[in-house]
Design a protein around this motif. Sequence first.
Motif, PDB file in Angstrom:
ATOM      1  N   VAL A 231      -2.305  -0.731   8.757  1.00 30.93           N
ATOM      2  CA  VAL A 231      -3.635  -0.569   8.158  1.00 30.93           C
ATOM      3  C   VAL A 231      -4.591   0.070   9.167  1.00 30.93           C
ATOM      4  O   VAL A 231      -5.375   0.969   8.823  1.00 30.93           O
ATOM      5  CB  VAL A 231      -4.176  -1.925   7.669  1.00 30.93           C
TER       6      VAL A 231
ATOM      7  N   ILE B   1      -9.431   0.474   4.432  1.00 30.03           N
ATOM      8  CA  ILE B   1      -8.843  -0.746   3.865  1.00 30.03           C
ATOM      9  C   ILE B   1      -9.390  -1.983   4.567  1.00 30.03           C
ATOM     10  O   ILE B   1      -9.417  -2.062   5.798  1.00 30.03           O
ATOM     11  CB  ILE B   1      -7.309  -0.724   3.979  1.00 30.03           C
TER      12      ILE B   1
ATOM     13  N   ALA C 175      -5.430   3.829  -2.775  1.00 26.76           N
ATOM     14  CA  ALA C 175      -4.397   2.810  -2.594  1.00 26.76           C
ATOM     15  C   ALA C 175      -3.025   3.467  -2.460  1.00 26.76           C
ATOM     16  O   ALA C 175      -2.197   3.065  -1.625  1.00 26.76           O
ATOM     17  CB  ALA C 175      -4.416   1.832  -3.762  1.00 26.76           C
TER      18      ALA C 175
END
Length: 724
Positions: free
Chosen positions: A335, A347, A585
């Motif tokens: 991430v 994120i 996403a």
Amino acid sequence: MKRTFKRIFIRKLFFFLSMLGCICLAGCGGKEEENPSAEREGGSKEAGASGGQEESEDRAGARELTFAEEVLFPKKEGHILGIQFFQGEAVQLRCVDSFGASGGRTADIYLDRADGSSELLYEGLPDVKYDRIIHENRNEWYMAQDGSMYCISREADASGCSLTKRDAEGNVLYTAQQDLAIYDICQLAGGEVIVILRDNLDYVNTKPRLGELDQATGTISELSQVKAEWGDYVGAGADGLLILNSGDGVAEVNMQDGVRTWLMDFAGTAYDMEGGRMKGWFRDFRVTEDGGVELLWHSIEDQGTKETLAWRQVDKIPLVMRGFHFNNGWIKAAVAAFNNSNDTYHITLEPAKGDLDDFTTQTSVQIAAGGGPDLLYGEILSDSIQGMLDKGGFENLAPYMAASGIKEEDYFPIAFSTWRSDEKIYGINVTVWNTRYIMDASILGDGAGEPDIETLVDALYAYEGRAMFMRYRYSGGILRKLLEGSGDLWGMIDWEQGSCDFSGELFAKMLEVARRYPYDEYQDSPVLVETESIFDLFSFLAPSVMEEMGKVQVGVLFDDGCYPVQNTGVETFSINANSSRKQGAWEFIAYLLGEEGQQWLTSPGYNQLPVHRKIFQGKIERELKKYGGGGGMTIIRSSYSNYVDGKYVEEYREFPLEDVNEEWVESFTKMAEETRSLPIRTEPILDIICDEAEDYFNGMKSVEEVVRVMENRVRLFLSENAIK
């Protein structure tokens, strides 16, 4: 009330909200739902990869925790004894071997500063213990405010440590033996010396403790009012004690009642203090005037490094990823890498806290009502997954794959087979992380190979003597293990007819086996089934080696054979169909599926098994080249747990490297090819079965009585959840 009733309530609530959501969508003409996980400030829309869904480009000011490292103390002659903050600056304690006038080995002790200067503190000290290899982490020095030294030497084969105090001239004042090992130490502004204690040998079964050191004698008094947690480190604040928890963040601690007031919270961030980067050994920390945090490390390169944590504002489209487990060694780093490389999306993580069932309920209700996070990581929806699939709660990712040029044939089946319906793909695994179960072939009978379910249950039913089925598996868990691989529970469920039958001999034997062989930490009994987690080429046991050991694979048993099972609970990614930021996403998932991301997952510190076939083979070739041929290892050590004298101890199997031949590699690749995920439609029924079976395990009901209640509840479930 039994736990399953709570889950049934969740499913009914989900169904009601799903219907309500459909009505609302119909009445509003299919108006796009807004993501409740971040505030919206307006903005333009764009088409996503799925073709029709508009993507929100609304950017919102978000806070990101940044972390940067720098080398303060490059490698010098000698060995590092300690790194700490002393009188407002970072310093390093270092020893250099020397030989005294009599020829004996002594050590000179230096104080290194970040400006490159060094000061000789002590010359020719005898009996100085230090780590010759950094990975040992047994010896550590800490300098007090008055210049005295606390020298900690953790035992290699005992629970405690020795603590030696030297005065400012290096003279030994005392040596005190401690029952528990000191794993961190600091001196507060008021002069108190605080330590973290833990059992040096049995830290799996014991808890860390906080204590205060009597500086005159070396005795330690436990501070029971302040509860220590795993991952805690102690530091000095301006007015009192600070605690840094590797998973939670930095807090001020009230020494009277132990209450923590958070100064920097790691929740939701991608920072992973003790994850895959393997920085080395943590030594000290402090909070800076601007609210940042500085951490000092003894790096694996044998240098002293400083890591600086600070908040910054980012102007990106926010994405929320929710999951149970974000401490698996690589997900937070992934991430962080995505956030640093992507100019459009950012994120934030929402990890589970408190009751996991409540966390699942919250997520299920939010999605059913048209909200929820953008990304889901792992089986966060528990036994609501099938219902969510049936109601369209997950986005079909196949169109995104096509738009990104991702081809199924380049990957192992497990990459896209989880939560799949024909050509529609709802869950993606970016690594092969699997488990299989093995046992002594003698339990099954001479010459037995991989068993079917009847053979396995009959063998366990006929087994004589005390035993435990599997480590940490109690009766309900054993019953679930025997049932979970079958899509119709070995013919006991008829999905089309909506009927069930648990009155057969096979199920009765399963109940009895589960009752007989639960895990009991207080019993010194053999463990019949061993769990083998496969994370690289050398943790895998080839069939020929298994045969030589007298072992056989017995799980997981699926309807068509025995195969390794993927750990989907912490591995599978999916996208919420309600998200207005699906493209962002997907970009994260595509980042991990691409060759660059797959290669990154195999790098040192993460060492994952990639799902991309080419990268998987490349990893094998690198491992063989690294450990084979000249100077590499010649013996493979495969770890496993054994039950000895009432405790689990880590033991090793050893094999010559030459055994890792072509057959071994082919079997390893076949393992990845055949890895499966468990059926999900049966999960709610398994909950009912295991719930009702408890009355048989505890002797309250007979098999017949348990089966009767069980069948009534399962039939009710089937009637309410008929396959259409």
